[in-house]
Design a protein around this motif. Sequence first.
Motif, mmCIF file in Angstrom:
data_model
loop_
_atom_site.group_PDB
_atom_site.id
_atom_site.type_symbol
_atom_site.label_atom_id
_atom_site.label_comp_id
_atom_site.label_asym_id
_atom_site.label_seq_id
_atom_site.Cartn_x
_atom_site.Cartn_y
_atom_site.Cartn_z
ATOM 1 N N ILE A 166 20.769 51.955 23.036
ATOM 2 C CA ILE A 166 19.909 52.427 23.002
ATOM 3 C C ILE A 166 20.683 53.250 21.514
ATOM 4 C CG2 ILE A 166 17.938 54.280 22.395
ATOM 5 C CD1 ILE A 166 17.510 53.087 25.262
ATOM 6 N N PHE A 167 21.837 53.755 21.659
ATOM 7 C CA PHE A 167 22.136 54.714 20.578
ATOM 8 C C PHE A 167 22.855 53.994 19.251
ATOM 9 C CE2 PHE A 167 26.117 55.735 18.432
ATOM 10 C CZ PHE A 167 25.978 57.428 18.351
ATOM 11 N N MET A 168 23.335 52.445 19.980
ATOM 12 C CA MET A 168 23.977 51.825 19.295
ATOM 13 C C MET A 168 23.414 51.216 18.083
ATOM 14 S SD MET A 168 27.206 51.802 19.479
ATOM 15 C CE MET A 168 28.166 50.543 18.842
ATOM 16 N N SER A 217 23.293 55.596 31.898
ATOM 17 C CA SER A 217 23.911 55.915 30.599
ATOM 18 C C SER A 217 24.444 54.265 29.721
ATOM 19 C CB SER A 217 25.494 55.897 30.940
ATOM 20 O OG SER A 217 25.530 57.007 31.858
ATOM 21 N N THR A 226 25.899 44.918 16.175
ATOM 22 C CA THR A 226 25.240 45.876 14.743
ATOM 23 C C THR A 226 25.516 45.325 14.340
ATOM 24 O OG1 THR A 226 26.750 47.835 14.832
ATOM 25 C CG2 THR A 226 25.171 47.982 16.760
ATOM 26 N N ALA A 255 21.367 54.070 27.283
ATOM 27 C CA ALA A 255 21.114 55.391 26.527
ATOM 28 C C ALA A 255 22.704 54.812 25.573
ATOM 29 C CB ALA A 255 21.653 56.377 27.293
ATOM 30 N N PHE A 256 23.881 54.032 25.650
ATOM 31 C CA PHE A 256 24.757 53.339 25.191
ATOM 32 C C PHE A 256 24.296 52.248 24.092
ATOM 33 C CE2 PHE A 256 27.767 50.220 24.219
ATOM 34 C CZ PHE A 256 28.905 51.019 23.595
ATOM 35 N N THR A 297 19.922 51.969 17.087
ATOM 36 C CA THR A 297 19.074 52.478 16.296
ATOM 37 C C THR A 297 19.812 53.566 15.796
ATOM 38 O OG1 THR A 297 19.116 54.321 18.429
ATOM 39 C CG2 THR A 297 17.315 52.948 17.895
ATOM 40 N N VAL A 298 20.635 54.222 15.707
ATOM 41 C CA VAL A 298 22.153 54.800 14.721
ATOM 42 C C VAL A 298 22.911 53.631 14.286
ATOM 43 C CG1 VAL A 298 23.816 56.574 15.189
ATOM 44 C CG2 VAL A 298 21.869 56.693 16.232
ATOM 45 N N SER A 346 33.965 52.110 20.818
ATOM 46 C CA SER A 346 32.815 51.027 21.416
ATOM 47 C C SER A 346 32.864 51.044 23.172
ATOM 48 C CB SER A 346 32.149 50.274 21.071
ATOM 49 O OG SER A 346 31.721 50.704 19.633
#
Length: 856
Positions: free
Chosen positions: A238-240, A232, A298, A235-236, A242-243, A277
């Motif tokens: 990667i999300f931060m 998890s 980011t 995944a967090f 890429t998005v 976050s």
Amino acid sequence: MAPNITSIKTSSSGAWQGDNPLDFAFPLLIVQTTLILIVTRILAFFFKPLRQPKVIAEIVGGIVLGPSALGRSKAYLNRLFPSWSTPILESVASIGLLFFLFLVGLELDLNSIRRSGRRAFGIAAAGISLPFISGIGVAFILRKTVDGADKVGYGQFLVFMGVALSITAFPVLARILAELKLLTTPVGETAMAAAAFNDVAAWILLALAVALAGNADGSHKSPLVSVWVLLSGAAFVIFMMTVIRPAMKLVARRCSAEHDAVDEAYICLTLAGVMVSGFLTDLIGIHSIFGAFVFGLTIPKGGDFAERLIERIEDFVSGLLLPLYFASSGLKTDVTKIRGGTAWGLLVLVISTACAGKILGTFVAALMCMIPAREALTLGVLMNTKGLVELIVLNIGKEKKVLNDEIFAILVLMALFTTFITTPMVMAIYKPARGIAMKTHRNLGDLTSNSGSKHVKDELRILACVHGPGNVPSIISLIESTRSTKNSLVKLFIMHLVELTERSSSIVMVQRVRKNGFPFFKRSSHREWRDRLAGAFQAYSQLGRVRVRPTTAISSLSTMHQDICHVAEEKRVTMIILPFHKQWRVEGDDEDNGGVHEVLENVGHGWRGVNQKVLKHAPCSVGVLVDRGFGSGSQTPGPTSTMAQRVCILFFGGPDDREALELGGRMAEHPIVRVTIIRFVEQDESNGRNIVLHPSPNANTDQSYSFSTAKMNREIEKELDEKAMEEFRGRWGGMVGYVEKASENVVEEALSIGKCGDYDLIVVGKGRFPSSMVANLAERPAEHAELGPIGDVLACSGQGVVTSVLVIQQHDVALTDEAPALRVLHGGYDNARVVDNDSSASGNKEISSADNNDIV
């Protein structure tokens, strides 16, 4: 008796109604916060001469306030830091920690890590691996020796110990490097890049340790849960990246320099993003600070949006909330838990292992990368810095019940010791040459005398320092007045002086604008020109034959003069222009029928100290500009100007006044600058009395004028004055005004010239080797002693002077030794001397002049 935690209320009804405010959450929090800030600030003051980072004072402050020292009194501890208040204090401090880690993410530029290459990566990897392995070894010993250490599972205990010993505190390291002027030396650059790698690896390891750790109540969870937590977390991230990262780039573009103000909605959105976050990573099972750190990564680096975010939040976070967190770490540290020879032996073992592992691992890896041995050793010591991030790891370990009180105390003391020794060890091992070089001596007279042609002068190179946009018009106007003809070339180096503080934005700026520990000038300066201050000088450089190079100097005020003198030496400048620490401007009175009044702006006494040190150590001539609106409006000369600029040179005699005369000659060449020389001459030399200026070592140099103690022949000085004046009048006689004054009261005469408003600028020498008229003012109380007697008279507040003043000090090695002097009168000689009472008659240092005037 402590109140029941279930009945704790936020605020009291007041002492008049029988309530004790210290039994209520919010009043107690106020008292705790105030006490922590006072103690940590006092300790920071005492640690400053040792050049220790502020975090040392904050941890030590917590230890002093906690059970190790003052807390040994149970009455004190139960009243000011009762157990029921701990969750409240830590919750407030954790908000500060959350935003601080966001700021750390903002500071950490992933692109710079990527660019730093294999060398920094290899050094960081070795600097983590060896202490991590050593930490695992120490963990086995601690588990067998310390009571209760074996209650925690092997996995999480080993990982926490490994992380605790292998971590490097990136933010603390950056400040130590900046303080030592090593930030972008080869050693500093490598250390920063390796620390950045280390930081990222440490956070990954910390996330792993938290995922493996048991619950706060000490119960264990299945390995499958830890796997889910790690997946998890990945995944967090990667999300931060890429998005959220592209979204924040879009926000940053909308808040760029082209927009006058940042929309408050974007600031609020970003601050909410930090909290969300943090909540998400806490929900996953990783500490909330990890989410704030990743969110900081980011945000695009180097833009206006990042800088404005830092400005909005860092003072409140770093100045108020963060000290609470580190002090709370000290409050939880009970040194008395380390009892007996075995426990203290374990402390020595942990410190030795941490230092040896980090220094040795980094040293060997650096040597393999062909770094010289001394630099490699320095790198190892720098990478041994702990501090902030280390404490965060330890606090999480204690919170998760992985570390008991004794191990926690041992590791906190280890972090304190390793950080404390970093600065003194680096200063002892690695001392790059950054002193003030005095290889060449320059003044304006050298340019004229060394010129091979009567028609072509050497290039005039000027270093102009500015505090902010308010200094720009006067500096441009002054420089333009020296850009006289087609044969006169001017090269202008602009240095924006910025004080180095504890703020994150200072470190971000330092990384951008320093090279080899000093300011540097980029050949491709497009990015520099975006700064609106530098942009004003870029626009000016398009007007004529002036080449402008901008830079920024960021230093503590105590060492700022080294930056200025270093650049002056490196760029071979002829004159340094310094802004006075006070600036006057005229504002209209709305209530007074269009009247005006003078407004004084003082940038601070610390900047006065910078000017004083530059005047003492400069490798060339120096001018201090006292600005009263010079260059504002129609006064600014230029290719399209039509109104003449009126400059007055006050000439009393001596090297400094001759330098002012030389500058006046350059100004006289400008087609719209009107120069007037006012020469003060002695009224009646036949009745002269001897003036002896006795050095007064005990006098306050801020309140007493200093004169040169050099032995000089006054008759030769008079001849040089006459020769300089004759040459000046012979060359510029038809273009300049010339007035001679024989005045008994030069103070009143100088003030009348400043008050009359007939001139836009008065240029005067500092007068370190004084004529009799200037020597007469030796006992006059000084307001700004660094300007010399006449410059001080014209710069004083409340005298009605409306004209800007430029005080010139000629560079001359013979005049560098100065001392405050007291005047003594003797009759019968046409002579004035500065006499050292301890010297013999033949060794007296003297300055000759005539005097006919009573003391003013």
